[in-house]
Design an enzyme around this catalytic site. Sequence first.
Site, short mmCIF file in Angstrom:
data_model
loop_
_atom_site.label_atom_id
_atom_site.label_comp_id
_atom_site.label_asym_id
_atom_site.label_seq_id
_atom_site.Cartn_x
_atom_site.Cartn_y
_atom_site.Cartn_z
N HIS A 68 -0.06 -1.60 -0.04
CA HIS A 68 0.21 -0.08 -0.02
C HIS A 68 1.17 0.54 0.13
CE1 HIS A 68 -0.12 1.13 4.66
NE2 HIS A 68 0.33 0.02 4.45
N ASP A 182 6.42 1.59 7.31
CA ASP A 182 5.37 1.33 7.24
C ASP A 182 3.90 1.75 5.74
OD1 ASP A 182 2.35 0.26 7.13
OD2 ASP A 182 2.06 0.82 8.73
N GLU A 214 -5.25 1.86 2.57
CA GLU A 214 -4.93 0.98 3.10
C GLU A 214 -4.95 0.98 5.37
OE1 GLU A 214 -2.93 -2.55 6.09
OE2 GLU A 214 -2.81 -0.47 5.63
N GLU A 215 -4.47 2.09 5.02
CA GLU A 215 -4.65 2.61 6.38
C GLU A 215 -5.85 3.47 6.82
OE1 GLU A 215 -2.67 2.43 8.02
OE2 GLU A 215 -0.91 1.98 7.29
N ASP A 237 3.64 -5.84 3.72
CA ASP A 237 3.43 -5.03 4.46
C ASP A 237 4.40 -5.26 5.79
OD1 ASP A 237 1.69 -2.87 5.69
OD2 ASP A 237 -0.57 -2.95 5.23
N HIS A 332 3.58 3.06 13.53
CA HIS A 332 2.97 4.01 12.55
C HIS A 332 3.46 5.14 13.43
CE1 HIS A 332 -1.09 1.73 11.88
NE2 HIS A 332 0.39 1.62 10.85
ZN LIG Z 1 0.94 -0.90 6.54
#
Ligand SMILES: [Zn+2]
Length: 365
Positions: A68, A182, A214-215, A237, A332
């Site tokens: 992603h 990510d 995606e997020e 991922d 994140h």
């Molecule tokens: Zn991810």
Amino acid sequence: MMIDRIDNLSRELCTTPGLAGHEQKVCEIVKREFLSCNLEPVTDNTGNCYVKIEGTDPKAPVLMITAHMDSLGFVVRFIEEDGFLRVERVGGIPEKVLPATEMVVGSRKGGYYPAVIGVKSHHQTEANEKYTVDPYKSLYVDLGVSSREEVEDLGIQIGSPVLYKPKYQKIEGSRVYASWLDDRGGVAVLLDLAHELVLHRRPSTIWLVATVLEEFNFGGAKVAAKTIKPDMSIAIDGGSPYDTPDLKGEGFTFMGKGPVMDLYNFHGRGTLNGTFAHPAMVRVCESAAEAAGIGLQRQAYVGGLTDVSNIQFEGSGGVMCLDLGFPIRYCHSPTELSDLKDMEALSLLIKQMADSLSAQTDLSR
Ligand SMILES: [Zn+2]
């Protein structure tokens, strides 16, 4: 060297802002790279970018590999009279790392402006506030201006993207810390695979898809699966390793020990979704790892979802799915940390898997 290519691509991708719903600048890099492999990228209405690498046997399973392009962040919720921005969250933002974080704010004119999330000066902080986490709605973003008009003159409005300041830093060994490993690290692996997969033909047709959203809600992956109708799918991922002092003993995946295969994952935060790896995909992955001499780490955990959580339920009979990742510490947060060697090994593993597929592959559960 593949590791240099992954390093260079990760650097470029991690320093290019691409909040969910605003992935265009990342998509331009992806397109350029696909074109340089003599592939023909196509995009769809959501912003996904696809290429097809035609196989030699139409009876061999069709494999779709995704990574992603989007990242989590915020959008402007409203602008205070005195120029501070209030924000609404996009994706799984960890509020405890936000105060005093450097950010960028997107302008409708195309550029990004630097800003910082404000925090009460330590001298003014009451004893009972020292150990509390402020919810994002109480935070404010400081662009250095003094009025709403000045903000609007910059081309910043309600709905404008607000995200971590892009960064990419090589540290000791083959490790890097960066914003959005990510999943820009995953996109770098996807692009590395494009370069490797075009070097020779194989029975299976392979689709490489850089997905969007995606997020946010996995919308890009759902549309990609409906469009391509693959037999099997792999989502590339990140995964959190358990090798830092705060997580030791809670799981058994480690930085620098190779790609991670999820046998089971579950969101566990209100969404009834997750993935049991398809047994046929696990067999293909395990034999590929053995054939290529790649260490494969196994993982089962609650706390996250990926693109295949949704892809598995698409099409008339569903899609055989597998989550494959590389370890990312501090996931994140504004500063995620990975090992380029894990990403290189992941690329090699998936290439080996793609090459091994044929009409004779045992696809039973
Ligand atoms: Zn991810």
